[in-house]
Design a protein around this motif. Structure first.
Motif, PDB file in Angstrom:
ATOM      1  N   ARG A 247       3.105  20.405  74.050  1.00  0.00           N
ATOM      2  CA  ARG A 247       4.429  20.362  74.651  1.00  0.00           C
ATOM      3  C   ARG A 247       4.354  19.871  76.085  1.00  0.00           C
ATOM      4  NH1 ARG A 247       6.581  26.259  72.622  1.00  0.00           N
ATOM      5  NH2 ARG A 247       6.485  25.839  70.415  1.00  0.00           N
TER       6      ARG A 247
ATOM      7  N   LYS B 162      10.156  12.145  79.617  1.00  0.00           N
ATOM      8  CA  LYS B 162       9.900  11.602  78.279  1.00  0.00           C
ATOM      9  C   LYS B 162       8.499  11.002  78.200  1.00  0.00           C
ATOM     10  CE  LYS B 162      14.524  10.598  76.515  1.00  0.00           C
ATOM     11  NZ  LYS B 162      15.486   9.541  76.115  1.00  0.00           N
TER      12      LYS B 162
ATOM     13  N   LYS C  85       6.082  13.685  78.033  1.00  0.00           N
ATOM     14  CA  LYS C  85       6.365  14.563  76.886  1.00  0.00           C
ATOM     15  C   LYS C  85       6.520  16.020  77.328  1.00  0.00           C
ATOM     16  CE  LYS C  85       4.449  11.635  73.287  1.00  0.00           C
ATOM     17  NZ  LYS C  85       5.770  11.141  72.920  1.00  0.00           N
TER      18      LYS C  85
ATOM     19  N   SER D 158       8.771  18.370  76.895  1.00  0.00           N
ATOM     20  CA  SER D 158       9.934  18.531  76.016  1.00  0.00           C
ATOM     21  C   SER D 158      10.944  19.548  76.538  1.00  0.00           C
ATOM     22  CB  SER D 158       9.467  18.933  74.612  1.00  0.00           C
ATOM     23  OG  SER D 158       8.621  17.945  74.081  1.00  0.00           O
TER      24      SER D 158
ATOM     25  N   GLU E 111      12.574  18.297  79.527  1.00  0.00           N
ATOM     26  CA  GLU E 111      13.413  17.158  79.121  1.00  0.00           C
ATOM     27  C   GLU E 111      14.767  17.643  78.612  1.00  0.00           C
ATOM     28  OE1 GLU E 111      13.440  13.736  75.625  1.00  0.00           O
ATOM     29  OE2 GLU E 111      11.548  14.715  76.142  1.00  0.00           O
ATOM     30  N   SER E 112      14.753  18.743  77.850  1.00  0.00           N
ATOM     31  CA  SER E 112      16.012  19.269  77.295  1.00  0.00           C
ATOM     32  C   SER E 112      16.961  19.726  78.403  1.00  0.00           C
ATOM     33  CB  SER E 112      15.727  20.430  76.329  1.00  0.00           C
ATOM     34  OG  SER E 112      15.296  21.582  77.029  1.00  0.00           O
TER      35      SER E 112
ATOM     36  N   ILE F 170      16.175  19.452  70.767  1.00  0.00           N
ATOM     37  CA  ILE F 170      14.868  19.807  71.339  1.00  0.00           C
ATOM     38  C   ILE F 170      14.752  21.320  71.497  1.00  0.00           C
ATOM     39  CG2 ILE F 170      13.426  19.653  73.409  1.00  0.00           C
ATOM     40  CD1 ILE F 170      14.553  16.831  73.830  1.00  0.00           C
TER      41      ILE F 170
ATOM     42  N   MET G 145      11.999  23.888  69.950  1.00  0.00           N
ATOM     43  CA  MET G 145      11.147  24.677  70.849  1.00  0.00           C
ATOM     44  C   MET G 145      11.447  26.179  70.752  1.00  0.00           C
ATOM     45  SD  MET G 145       9.368  22.365  72.546  1.00  0.00           S
ATOM     46  CE  MET G 145       8.816  23.175  74.018  1.00  0.00           C
TER      47      MET G 145
END
Length: 682
Positions: free
Chosen positions: A20, A268, A271, A273, A276-277, A306, A310
């Motif tokens: 992640r 991005k 990565k 995640s 990013e969300s 996402i 997660m």
């Protein structure tokens, strides 16, 4: 050993992890090597932790702790407990985390100060996560004390920042800034740009809270510059996102979108995640604010996807709330309710009070639009209960700040007392030696100067802290007033909405009476908020305001209806002013409804006086009055019944004179008693 071998086959044999935190792959060493070298489990566990595979990391740390061999020293075992606690914390298993940290604390020799400091810091982190700021401060201060004793400058700077974060969350902003600045001073000397950038971001967050947005941006850009200098891309992405937040807060949505998109591009590529969300959700909010609902919908859904992958329940609740609001604006009520319910369930499960508060407020709007008023009332009750709970939490924060201030005051006084005792001992010792009298005098003057300077600094510090407290109290006062007026407005709106569908004139009249009662209470609430003393009402000022509002609610202009006021300088207790306001509102409303149909220039005369512990209210109008038959029937009116109930509350007597063609006169007399500067009904 067989269990270990089996575990490593499952977790380690041919393992490839989609991290992640990045795109890296984690492969184990050979199973045979791990079977023969248990410490290699820790290496693999560390890799899992770095890849944010916390459950697998925790499983491996637990397994290593179960293996007893000579290589597992007390220090190593304590370090493993610390790592295991960090994994538990990431998994929201706070009790397990606290338990293993206490085991580590009981094992470790106090002389190993570095580890003791780390354990207290981690215990402080757990208390902070749970909202127990007092315990959090105790552990952070203990960790800071140990770090100072061993002159560990980097740890001192980190602990100061941790304390600053706690005080920021307690709304003690001046104290938070002082701690951050002390941390910055140390980090500059250490040339530690990564930690310095993080502290600049923390300072910027305080300025954002105090709405000093230019200062906030200045410090976020300082952080960004440092992170770009050292090539710390994850930090760069974080600062870009933070700058976007400030621009969004100040309604500069285009600027916010530019910085969010830059942040998203880096996240991005790395990565990241979960992070990013967050930025995807922020972009959704920016486009929603801008009115581009199509793009807002796109970004909210990407963020939600996402977060579901997660298992980020808090994130799912936030994104679901946003989608519920978006579909509500588009009047797609079925979709809106689906997301609303999802967010509400998660918010209640995880006790996300601020998320739930927004969810309840949104729910009232959605169900109100659908005409489901029973549902609105239920949500409104839960909303008010939660708001009161949050307000009580804020009061606890204020009390904790006060307790900390008092503790500091005691410590300062003890220091001064110790200085005074030391000075007296010196004076007694040196009195016999005439040759050093000058030195004693010099020391005495110096101490006086120190006390004066110390006292002055204490006064300055106290003033700053009092300003912080006043800001907190004023914010809470404004919030209470806002919520009270909102509540009264909501009730009034519901009554107006309900009245549109009522054909029965008697019921409609009762609903309208309810609206007038809300108006009177709203006027009292606003007047009370502006008053210096919230327990008393200056009637002359209040009645001027009330009559003005009554004109507005009955769609009358000041030049169309005249009010002649003869109000003595009377101050009433709040609980006495309430029924008086309701009586005046009801009498004036009745006159507007029934008395002025044939009156060219409507007029009221209101007299309010006190003599010999008796208060008298007289309201006279120049309307048509009543005939004997009309007077007999009027006694059954709902308005007359309400007035009688309010008079009973005051323990008073009323008389009403209806003169056919010559207007009407309402008289109220009640006994009063003086309490301080104000009058209250007996």
């Amino acid at each position: 050993m067989f269990k270990l071998f089996t575990l490593l086959i499952i977790l380690g044999g041919t393992l490839v992890v989609d991290s992640r935190g990045g795109d890296q792959q984690i492969r184990s060493d050979s199973v045979t090597d791990k079977k023969n070298n248990p410490d290699s489990i820790v290496i693999l566990a560390d890799k899992f932790y770095k890849a944010r595979e916390f459950r697998k990391a925790a499983t491996l740390y637990e397994s290593r702790l179960k293996i007893n061999d000579s290589s597992l020293t007390v220090i190593k075992r304590s370090r493993l407990y610390i790592k295991l606690a960090s994994s538990y914390r990431k998994l929201d298993q706070t009790e397990n985390a606290r338990s293993v940290l206490k085991k580590a604390l009981s094992l470790i020799d106090p002389t190993h100060s570095e580890y003791v400091s780390i354990i207290h810091n981690n215990l402080g982190n757990i208390a902070f996560d749970e909202g127990d700021f007092k315990t959090s401060i105790e552990h952070y201060e203990k960790s800071l004390e140990i770090s100072r004793s061993i002159s560990d400058s980097l740890s001192i700077a980190k602990r100061l920042k941790s304390l600053g974060i706690v005080y920021k969350n307690m709304s003690h902003y001046s104290r938070a800034l002082n701690l951050y600045r002390e941390s910055v001073h140390i980090l500059v000397t250490l040339d530690n740009d990564k930690e310095l950038a993080a502290t600049y971001d923390a300072i910027a967050n305080v300025f954002e809270k105090t709405e000093e947005f230019q200062n906030s941006l200045t410090h976020h850009f300082k952080a960004l510059e440092l992170q770009e200098k050292i090539g710390y891309e994850r930090g760069v992405a974080g600062s870009l996102n933070n700058i976007g937040n400030v621009y969004l807060e100040t309604n500069l949505t285009d600027s916010a979108i530019i910085f969010y998109e830059k942040s998203l591009s880096i996240k991005k590529r790395l990565k990241l995640s979960l992070s990013e969300s967050v930025t995807l959700n922020n972009l959704g909010e920016a486009y929603f604010k801008k009115g581009d609902l199509k793009k807002a919908n796109q970004y909210f859904h990407q963020s939600l996807t996402i977060r579901k992958n997660m298992h980020d329940k808090k994130g799912i609740a936030t994104s679901s709330n946003n989608l519920a609001e978006l579909f509500f604006v588009q009047k797609q009520y079925t979709k809106s309710i689906n997301f609303l319910v999802t967010a509400g369930v998660l918010a209640r499960q995880m006790q996300l009070n601020n998320v739930l508060l927004r969810n309840l407020d949104l729910g009232k709007k959605i169900y109100g639009a659908l005409g489901q008023y029973e549902k609105v009332a239920a949500l409104d009750a839960e909303y008010d209960q939660l708001k009161e709970h949050l307000f009580n939490e804020e009061k606890v924060k204020v009390l904790n700040i006060r307790a900390l201030m008092e503790k500091e005051e005691v410590e300062k006084n003890n220091e001064l007392l110790e200085q005074e005792i030391l000075l007296k001992e010196l004076e007694t010792e040196n009195q016999r030696i005439l040759s050093i009298a000058f030195i004693v005098l010099f020391v005495g003057v110096s101490v006086v100067l120190v006390v004066i300077i110390s006292t002055r600094r204490k006064i300055v510090r106290k003033n700053k802290e009092l300003l912080d407290k006043n800001r907190i109290i004023n914010a809470q006062k404004a919030d209470i007033q806002h919520q009270t007026n909102n509540g009264l407005q909501r009730v009034q709106n519901i009554l107006k909405t309900v009245s549109k569908g009522i054909d029965d004139e008697d019921i409609l009249r009762q609903v309208k009476n309810g609206e007038n009662m809300i108006l009177a209470l709203s006027s009292l609430s606003e007047f009370l908020y502006e008053a210096r003393d919230h327990t008393e009402i200056v009637m002359k000022d209040f009645l001027q305001e009330l009559t003005s509002k009554l004109l507005t609610v009955h769609n009358k202009k000041p030049d169309e209806v005249s009010f002649h006021m003869d109000i003595s300088p009377i101050v009433l207790a709040f609980d006495t002013a309430v029924p008086i306001a309701l009586i005046i509102s009801e009498v004036v409303t009745n006159a507007f409804k029934h008395a002025f149909a044939e009156t060219e220039h409507p007029a009221f005369s209101i007299s309010f006086s006190e003599q010999d512990k008796k208060v008298k209210l007289i309201i006279q109008d120049n309307g048509k009055g009543y005939s004997k038959n009309e007077l007999k029937n009027s006694s059954k009116h709902f308005g007359r019944t309400l007035i009688s109930k309010y008079v009973d509350i005051l323990g008073g007597r009323q008389k009403t004179h209806y003169q056919n063609g010559q207007g009407s006169i309402f008289e109220l007399v009640f006994q009063c008693q003086k309490i301080g500067t104000r009058l209250s009904h007996a």
